[in-house]
Design an enzyme around this catalytic site. Structure first.
Site, PDB file in Angstrom:
ATOM      1  N   PRO A 106       0.781  -1.304  -0.068  1.00  0.00           N
ATOM      2  CA  PRO A 106      -0.052  -0.079  -0.007  1.00  0.00           C
ATOM      3  C   PRO A 106       0.795   1.261   0.032  1.00  0.00           C
ATOM      4  O   PRO A 106       1.488   1.266   0.474  1.00  0.00           O
ATOM      5  CB  PRO A 106      -0.785  -0.179   1.339  1.00  0.00           C
ATOM      6  CG  PRO A 106      -0.675  -1.500   1.694  1.00  0.00           C
ATOM      7  CD  PRO A 106       0.632  -2.005   1.215  1.00  0.00           C
ATOM      8  N   GLU A 107       0.566   2.234  -0.584  1.00  0.00           N
ATOM      9  CA  GLU A 107       1.180   3.561  -0.670  1.00  0.00           C
ATOM     10  C   GLU A 107       0.240   4.563   0.030  1.00  0.00           C
ATOM     11  O   GLU A 107      -0.723   4.348   0.560  1.00  0.00           O
ATOM     12  CB  GLU A 107       1.363   4.140  -1.993  1.00  0.00           C
ATOM     13  CG  GLU A 107       2.215   3.084  -2.807  1.00  0.00           C
ATOM     14  CD  GLU A 107       2.630   3.279  -4.304  1.00  0.00           C
ATOM     15  OE1 GLU A 107       2.772   4.817  -4.467  1.00  0.00           O
ATOM     16  OE2 GLU A 107       3.167   2.669  -5.168  1.00  0.00           O
TER      17      GLU A 107
END
Ligand SMILES: [Zn+2]
Length: 291
Positions: free
Chosen positions: A2-3
């Site tokens: 996840p960013e």
């Protein structure tokens, strides 16, 4: 992994369930994730009021009324499922089907928080690269996890001048420099590729040469791509889903990422998207309009 937009999306899913609520019960079903859980972890969470759920870089931060902050990181495969008293949200469709459904009974459901209004929040992480720690709220910025992290890209203080200063003298490609969390927080491979495309900057360009007009284009491009991704609920190319199990749909708006060989989406460009491996990561770019 996840960013920033995915973590922000999870934050928005958790905040209404946790903010202003007391943690009535905490269940911790193993000793560690990537690192051991804090000593007496469940005991230190129980009875605490959650004041705010914030985000710093890719970390979720729940400020508790006892003066500690619960620091959470999703690692590669961490997810939260929020079960309201009145409804059980299905964990939804996943790109990679999770080993457990987040019901709280599966062997990868490691932490369960129950609030005073009966909401159950289940943390599931089959690869266990996630992280949960407790730290003093007052000195959080000096915590080893945060002391070296650069500015938040969506903050007003993240300006072209600030980015240029951080890139000054850096003889690495701009792609690698933007992945460095000390330069700017929370960016990962997808959004760096997309921001460079929007700014017309080649991922191969030397970081120190991104100043002046180029920085003036890049900073708004970074903010724009992140804002759009947050609005869309994040991307779900990798092993990721919202806190409520819904998939983000931002991948449909990606211009270059994972589009090797396909036509450039800039209207006045006849180039094709190319892939290049930099520091072990794929960079996707158009060599015609990115210089
Ligand atoms: Zn192009």
């Amino acid at each position: 992994m996840p960013e920033l937009p995915e973590v922000e999306t999870v934050r928005r899913g958790l905040a209404p369930a946790l903010e202003g609520r007391r943690i009535a019960r905490a269940t911790v079903r193993r000793g560690d994730l990537r690192r051991p859980f804090p000593n007496a972890f469940a005991h230190r969470l129980e009875g605490r009021l959650v004041r705010r759920v914030k985000r710093r870089a890719k970390y979720l931060l729940a400020d508790l009324d006892g003066g500690e902050t619960l620091i959470m990181h999703l690692g590669m495969s961490g997810r939260f499922t929020v079960h309201r008293a009145t409804e059980t949200k299905k964990p939804g469709r996943f790109v990679h089907k999770p080993a457990d459904d987040g019901s709280g009974t599966g062997k990868h459901d490691h932490v369960i928080l129950e609030t005073d209004e009966g909401t159950r929040i289940v943390y599931t992480d089959h690869r266990r690269f996630g992280l949960m720690l407790l730290a003093d709220t007052a000195t959080l910025e000096e915590h080893p996890l945060f002391a070296e992290i650069g500015p938040e890209p969506l903050d007003r203080s993240f300006t072209p001048a600030l980015l240029s200063a951080a890139l000054k003298g850096k003889r690495t490609p701009i792609k690698s420099a933007l992945l460095d969390q000390r330069v700017v927080a929370g960016l990962g491979n997808i959004y760096v590729c997309e921001a460079l495309f929007r700014a017309g900057i080649s991922p191969k360009r030397m970081a120190s040469s991104v100043a002046g007009a180029r920085a003036d284009k890049l900073v708004p491009a970074i903010k724009q791509v992140l804002r759009q991704a947050v609005a869309a609920g994040g991307s779900s190319i990798s092993d990721y889903a919202h806190a409520d199990g819904e998939l983000g749909d931002y991948q449909y708006k990606l211009f270059v990422y994972d589009r090797e060989g396909e036509p450039c989406r800039k209207t006045d460009c006849s180039g094709k998207v190319r892939r290049l491996v930099q520091s072990g990561r794929s960079s996707f770019f158009c060599s015609t309009c990115q210089r």
